[in-house]
Design an enzyme around this catalytic site. Structure first.
Site, PDB file in Angstrom:
ATOM      1  N   SER A  10       0.837  -1.205   0.000  1.00 57.47           N
ATOM      2  CA  SER A  10       0.000   0.000   0.000  1.00 57.47           C
ATOM      3  C   SER A  10       0.868   1.251   0.000  1.00 57.47           C
ATOM      4  O   SER A  10       0.621   2.208  -0.744  1.00 57.47           O
ATOM      5  CB  SER A  10      -0.877   0.036   1.256  1.00 57.47           C
ATOM      6  OG  SER A  10      -1.824  -0.997   1.222  1.00 57.47           O
ATOM      7  N   GLN A 160      -9.074   2.367  -0.646  1.00 53.08           N
ATOM      8  CA  GLN A 160      -8.887   2.654  -2.067  1.00 53.08           C
ATOM      9  C   GLN A 160      -9.901   3.683  -2.544  1.00 53.08           C
ATOM     10  O   GLN A 160      -9.572   4.607  -3.298  1.00 53.08           O
ATOM     11  CB  GLN A 160      -8.996   1.362  -2.877  1.00 53.08           C
ATOM     12  CG  GLN A 160      -7.880   0.390  -2.510  1.00 53.08           C
ATOM     13  CD  GLN A 160      -7.952  -0.929  -3.252  1.00 53.08           C
ATOM     14  OE1 GLN A 160      -8.856  -1.157  -4.052  1.00 53.08           O
ATOM     15  NE2 GLN A 160      -7.009  -1.800  -2.997  1.00 53.08           N
ATOM     16  N   ASP A 316      -6.905  -7.927   4.885  1.00 51.71           N
ATOM     17  CA  ASP A 316      -6.101  -8.786   4.012  1.00 51.71           C
ATOM     18  C   ASP A 316      -5.610 -10.055   4.717  1.00 51.71           C
ATOM     19  O   ASP A 316      -5.102 -10.969   4.066  1.00 51.71           O
ATOM     20  CB  ASP A 316      -4.909  -7.998   3.459  1.00 51.71           C
ATOM     21  CG  ASP A 316      -5.364  -6.923   2.477  1.00 51.71           C
ATOM     22  OD1 ASP A 316      -6.472  -7.037   1.931  1.00 51.71           O
ATOM     23  OD2 ASP A 316      -4.607  -5.959   2.267  1.00 51.71           O
ATOM     24  N   ARG A 389      -2.681 -13.931  -1.686  1.00 53.27           N
ATOM     25  CA  ARG A 389      -2.889 -14.165  -0.252  1.00 53.27           C
ATOM     26  C   ARG A 389      -3.518 -15.546   0.021  1.00 53.27           C
ATOM     27  O   ARG A 389      -3.300 -16.129   1.072  1.00 53.27           O
ATOM     28  CB  ARG A 389      -3.723 -13.049   0.363  1.00 53.27           C
ATOM     29  CG  ARG A 389      -3.001 -11.714   0.287  1.00 53.27           C
ATOM     30  CD  ARG A 389      -3.476 -10.696   1.270  1.00 53.27           C
ATOM     31  NE  ARG A 389      -3.096  -9.367   0.822  1.00 53.27           N
ATOM     32  CZ  ARG A 389      -1.879  -8.838   0.959  1.00 53.27           C
ATOM     33  NH1 ARG A 389      -0.924  -9.503   1.561  1.00 53.27           N
ATOM     34  NH2 ARG A 389      -1.623  -7.627   0.505  1.00 53.27           N
TER      35      ARG A 389
HETATM   36  C1  S3P Z   1      -5.575  -1.290   0.109  1.00 55.15           C
HETATM   37  C2  S3P Z   1      -6.802  -1.293   0.684  1.00 55.15           C
HETATM   38  C3  S3P Z   1      -7.581  -2.508   0.941  1.00 55.15           C
HETATM   39  C4  S3P Z   1      -6.719  -3.765   0.874  1.00 55.15           C
HETATM   40  C5  S3P Z   1      -5.785  -3.750  -0.301  1.00 55.15           C
HETATM   41  C6  S3P Z   1      -4.887  -2.533  -0.249  1.00 55.15           C
HETATM   42  C7  S3P Z   1      -4.913  -0.003  -0.127  1.00 55.15           C
HETATM   43  O1  S3P Z   1      -8.603  -2.598  -0.034  1.00 55.15           O
HETATM   44  O2  S3P Z   1      -7.523  -4.903   0.831  1.00 55.15           O
HETATM   45  O3  S3P Z   1      -4.978  -4.903  -0.296  1.00 55.15           O
HETATM   46  O4  S3P Z   1      -3.690   0.026  -0.363  1.00 55.15           O
HETATM   47  O5  S3P Z   1      -5.596   1.022  -0.087  1.00 55.15           O
HETATM   48  P1  S3P Z   1      -9.971  -1.760   0.100  1.00 55.15           P
HETATM   49  O6  S3P Z   1      -9.601  -0.338   0.196  1.00 55.15           O
HETATM   50  O7  S3P Z   1     -10.733  -2.040  -1.144  1.00 55.15           O
HETATM   51  O8  S3P Z   1     -10.629  -2.292   1.324  1.00 55.15           O
END
Ligand code: S3P
Length: 435
Positions: A10, A160, A316, A389
């Site tokens: 991230s 996200q 995750d 994962r």
């Molecule tokens: C992430 C947010 C999560 C996570 C993904 C990475 C990010 O998803 O599951 O692996 O870097 O913002 P969501 O924002 O859709 O929950």
């Protein structure tokens, strides 16, 4: 044994995006050298940013930013591979740029829901067309400056979605306010502050609110040493908790310990593992990422219940909790996790099918599952479903001596954790030495 894991996925993608948009030279170290980071770096290059090759050892990368309005239309479609984060964050960036671009990805990414991001961006004034199925990639997106200010009540706790809206506000110079039902990871907010963007966040009756009211015209360059990915370290923590590395367990050094990401450690401790955390000094400020060394030693694992507010903080890691549940005493229950159905695979379905295939008793719910722990040897083949994962969560069970599980697609781990299989072999050697 002591280990390090690759840079946070991230944070790597956010750092690359902000460095590309900054004015001046950013210096980044510890970046993930994995599939998703490569996809986002490649898309930024196609948009005119000068991103050098990402070194496999996390060595320094210097990026000369093009400025908030410096990205240019690419000559062909942007292929984001498997990266949902890269896709959704770049949609936000592009919404506020004078550039038209087509975004697409691999078969897994083309199945994933995009309306959750496209809807708010369209409301701000970006022009978006679905080129195939409505709500899915590929999409064509044409930005506009300025976009309209937005105050978006997001139905999902998704970093996200939140980040896409904040980035659209940033590149287009518009206010961006988002309320989410529960706080999702706050990396964008922290990195924004460190490049000079003021972001305020606080709890509200509806959940969690983030406000960017005064987007700047330029960003300061970023100096950032990306910590190890706690979601990757989680596989080593789980292996240690199962006794996979012997009684001494495993210490993972320099792991990111952002509190919006660490609920897996709380769960593991609840299940009976012994955990010590040594925080690194100086990483507690609201524009920084907390970092520390985490040691996990085995304890007899008992079942636990995961749901509610905890879910976004370990979203995750839930497939891994389910895999551990198969070796814990009692019934492990997971609820409020319907978002798992919209990840790189339908992770509830993938976990249920694989556990059943190994002979574990499981009950499937729309938003979760219940797993009955067992001492029986778990043997057989599991399917990765093109999901890094899922592949790694099940392979961790191999660190239990009586288990023998073959994963049908080992290469998929490289999306977030290059070097994973080598580290698992090291875990095995550590256990043998201790016997
Ligand atoms: C992430 C947010 C999560 C996570 C993904 C990475 C990010 O998803 O599951 O692996 O870097 O913002 P969501 O924002 O859709 O929950």
């Amino acid at each position: 044994m002591r280990a390090r894991v690759p840079g946070d996925k991230s944070l790597t993608q956010r750092a690359l995006i902000l460095a590309a948009l900054a004015t001046g030279e950013s210096r980044l170290t510890g970046l993930l050298h994995g599939g998703d980071a490569a996809s986002t770096a490649g898309a930024l290059r196609a948009l005119g940013a000068e991103i050098p090759a990402l070194p496999p050892d996390g060595g320094e990368v210097r990026i000369q930013g093009v400025g908030l309005q410096g990205l240019r239309a690419p000559t062909g479609p942007l292929d984001l591979g498997n990266s949902g984060t890269g896709t959704r964050l770049l949609m936000g960036v592009l919404a506020g740029c004078d550039a038209k671009a087509v975004l697409t990805g691999d078969a897994s990414l083309r199945q994933r829901p995009m309306a959750r991001v496209i809807d708010p961006l369209t409301k701000m004034g970006a022009s978006v067309q679905y080129l195939g199925e409505v709500g899915r990639l590929p999409v064509s997106i044409e930005g506009r400056r300025p976009l309209a200010a937005i105050d978006w009540p997001s139905p999902v706790a998704s970093a996200q979605v939140k980040s896409a809206i904040l980035l659209a506000g940033l590149t287009s110079g518009a206010f961006a306010l988002v309320t989410e039902p529960r706080q999702s990871r706050d990396h964008t907010e922290r990195l924004f502050r460190s490049v000079g963007v003021s972001v305020v966040e606080h709890p509200v009756a509806e959940g969690w609110r983030v406000e960017m009211r005064d987007p700047p015209e330029t960003l300061r360059p970023l100096e950032f040493d990306v910590p190890g990915d706690v979601s990757s370290a989680a596989f080593l923590f789980a292996a240690a908790a199962l006794g996979g590395a012997g009684p001494e367990g495993i210490t993972v050094e320099r792991v990111g310990l952002n509190p919006t990401r660490t609920a897996f450690l709380d769960v593991l401790e609840r299940m009976g593992a012994l955990i010590d955390i040594e925080m690194e000094g100086g990483s507690q400020a609201p524009d920084q990422e907390p970092v520390g060394d985490v040691s996990v030693r085995p304890g007899g694992l008992t079942a636990t219940i995961v749901g509610g507010e905890e879910v976004p903080r370990l979203i995750d890691e839930i497939p891994l909790v389910a895999a551990l549940g198969a070796r814990a005493k009692g019934t492990t229950k997971i609820s409020d996790a319907i978002e798992l159905r919209a990840k790189e695979s339908d992770r509830i379905d993938a976990v249920v099918k694989n556990l059943r295939g190994l002979g574990v008793e499981v009950t499937e719910y729309q938003d979760g599952l219940e797993v009955q722990g067992t001492d029986d040897p778990l043997r057989g083949q599991v399917r990765a479903f093109h999901d890094h994962r899922i592949a790694m969560s099940f392979s961790v069970l191999n660190t239990v001596r009586s288990c023998d599980i073959e994963v049908d697609d080992r290469a998929v781990a490289g999306v977030s954790f290059p070097g994973f299989w080598g580290l698992m072999a090291e875990v095995e050697r550590a256990r043998r030495r201790s016997e």
